[in-house]
Write an enzyme that holds these catalytic residues in place. Structure first.
Site, PDB file in Angstrom:
ATOM      1  N   ASN A 192      -8.584  -3.878   6.388  1.00  0.00           N
ATOM      2  CA  ASN A 192      -8.466  -2.884   7.400  1.00  0.00           C
ATOM      3  C   ASN A 192      -8.694  -1.767   6.457  1.00  0.00           C
ATOM      4  OD1 ASN A 192      -7.377  -0.930   8.838  1.00  0.00           O
ATOM      5  ND2 ASN A 192      -5.323  -1.638   8.909  1.00  0.00           N
ATOM      6  N   LYS A 227      -8.793   1.370   7.408  1.00  0.00           N
ATOM      7  CA  LYS A 227      -7.797   2.483   7.889  1.00  0.00           C
ATOM      8  C   LYS A 227      -8.660   3.656   7.767  1.00  0.00           C
ATOM      9  CE  LYS A 227      -3.657   0.247   6.336  1.00  0.00           C
ATOM     10  NZ  LYS A 227      -2.308   0.305   5.903  1.00  0.00           N
ATOM     11  N   HIS A 279      -1.200  -1.759  15.187  1.00  0.00           N
ATOM     12  CA  HIS A 279      -0.961  -1.471  13.663  1.00  0.00           C
ATOM     13  C   HIS A 279       0.328  -0.632  13.559  1.00  0.00           C
ATOM     14  CE1 HIS A 279      -0.811  -0.375   9.481  1.00  0.00           C
ATOM     15  NE2 HIS A 279      -1.695  -1.495   9.566  1.00  0.00           N
ATOM     16  N   GLU A 295       0.833   1.915  11.940  1.00  0.00           N
ATOM     17  CA  GLU A 295       0.545   3.421  11.612  1.00  0.00           C
ATOM     18  C   GLU A 295       0.034   4.112  12.961  1.00  0.00           C
ATOM     19  OE1 GLU A 295      -2.401   2.650   8.587  1.00  0.00           O
ATOM     20  OE2 GLU A 295      -0.412   2.174   7.245  1.00  0.00           O
ATOM     21  N   GLU A 328       3.270  -7.859   9.491  1.00  0.00           N
ATOM     22  CA  GLU A 328       3.342  -6.709   8.613  1.00  0.00           C
ATOM     23  C   GLU A 328       4.644  -6.056   8.608  1.00  0.00           C
ATOM     24  OE1 GLU A 328      -1.183  -5.633   7.707  1.00  0.00           O
ATOM     25  OE2 GLU A 328      -0.593  -4.235   9.469  1.00  0.00           O
ATOM     26  N   GLY A 373       1.276  -0.585   2.122  1.00  0.00           N
ATOM     27  CA  GLY A 373       0.839   0.439   1.071  1.00  0.00           C
ATOM     28  C   GLY A 373       1.966   0.985  -0.057  1.00  0.00           C
ATOM     29  N   SER A 403       0.786  -4.855   1.215  1.00  0.00           N
ATOM     30  CA  SER A 403       0.556  -4.974  -0.086  1.00  0.00           C
ATOM     31  C   SER A 403       0.241  -6.470  -0.769  1.00  0.00           C
ATOM     32  CB  SER A 403       1.891  -4.690  -0.897  1.00  0.00           C
ATOM     33  OG  SER A 403       2.219  -3.190  -0.411  1.00  0.00           O
TER      34      SER A 403
HETATM   35  P1  PGA Z   1      -1.822  -2.514   2.518  1.00  0.00           P
HETATM   36  O1  PGA Z   1      -2.005  -2.391   4.139  1.00  0.00           O
HETATM   37  O2  PGA Z   1      -2.286  -3.892   2.311  1.00  0.00           O
HETATM   38  O3  PGA Z   1      -2.320  -1.285   2.018  1.00  0.00           O
HETATM   39  O4  PGA Z   1      -0.359  -2.513   2.408  1.00  0.00           O
HETATM   40  C1  PGA Z   1      -1.935  -3.547   4.764  1.00  0.00           C
HETATM   41  C2  PGA Z   1      -2.277  -2.978   6.348  1.00  0.00           C
HETATM   42  O5  PGA Z   1      -1.649  -1.882   6.938  1.00  0.00           O
HETATM   43  O6  PGA Z   1      -2.809  -3.789   7.044  1.00  0.00           O
END
Ligand code: PGA
Length: 255
Positions: A13, A15, A99, A101, A169, A175, A216
């Site tokens: 992803n 983003k 997601h 976010e 997640e 992140g 992560s």
């Molecule tokens: P990350 O994000 O691997 O940067 O922690 C995962 C995600 O939000 O899909």
């Protein structure tokens, strides 16, 4: 190590990251994967602006292409939005919905996520439906309840193992460099598998639904995380932006 009768899915992803120049990472990934034969499917979900070009770069590499979000209507007066049908039209086979976010930045509720997942299925796309608890919810011991509520609310009618992937997640792991323990991942994934049965018409079908872990995931922890029971791949953010790290995850877990 979970034994799979179906290929796990490692999806990147991107983003809101990536310019045209970033496609060199996709070229590099293609090269690395060309003779690798990983025991998983691989997919990239770039921003909308790169979908068309990335699709051309991916060619017949076998690497899948997915969107990061879609509207629930097939067309209409929705400035700035993208329909699932448009994603399918441009070569996507999947779309991420719900997601954390999107849930945080855009106030997306379980009901909205459910409509988006239904739109994905209508357009013939696989929906990658994201769920996960916040740190406060985990500290309050509510993780499994939160997951149950999100599963009941975010999955539309007609979900099955072919058209739906669940991405677990934990919001606090995205992140941050933090990850749950393998015991915590195992508990959450087993719970999700159990709860899915009611949504997909039984335990047998639920056993075949891919449940990704996300948050992560890095080359250094992928092997351990992907070895947990009921973990069927990963949804990778930051580490999917370079071929080296993304391939590092795939090779650590599935080569
Ligand atoms: P990350 O994000 O691997 O940067 O922690 C995962 C995600 O939000 O899909």
């Amino acid at each position: 190590m979970p034994t799979h009768t179906f290929p796990p899915l490692v999806a990147g992803n991107w983003k809101m990251n990536g310019l045209i120049a970033s496609l060199k990472e996709v070229e590099a990934l293609k090269e690395k994967l060309a003779d690798a034969n990983p025991r998983c499917d691989v997919m990239l979900c770039p921003p909308f602006t790169l979908l068309s070009r990335m699709n051309k770069v991916l060619g017949d590499s076998g690497i899948g292409l997915g969107g990061q979000d879609c509207h629930w209507e097939p067309s209409g007066a929705h400035t700035g939005d993208i329909a699932a049908e448009m994603l399918a039209d441009i070569g996507c086979t999947a779309v991420i919905v719900g997601h954390s976010e999107r849930r945080t930045d855009h106030g997306e509720t379980d009901e909205i996520v459910r409509k988006k997942a239904a739109a994905a299925h209508r357009a013939g796309l696989v929906s990658i439906i994201c769920i996960g608890e916040t740190i406060d919810e985990r500290k309050a011991g509510k993780t499994l309840d939160v997951l149950s509520t999100q599963i009941a609310g975010s999955l539309p009618e007609g979900c099955n193992a072919a058209n739906t992937v669940i991405a677990y997640e934990p919001v606090w792991a995205i992140g941050t460099g933090l990850t749950p323990t393998v015991e915590e991942v195992a508990e959450a994934h087993a719970h999700i598998r159990k709860e899915l049965a009611a949504q997909v018409g039984g335990a047998e079908e639920a056993a075949r639904v891919r449940i990704q872990y996300g948050g992560s995931v890095k080359p250094g922890n992928a092997k351990e995380l992907m070895a947990v029971d009921n973990v069927d791949g990963a949804l990778v953010g930051g580490a999917s932006l370079t071929a080296e790290d993304f391939f590092g995850i795939i090779s650590a877990a599935y080569l």
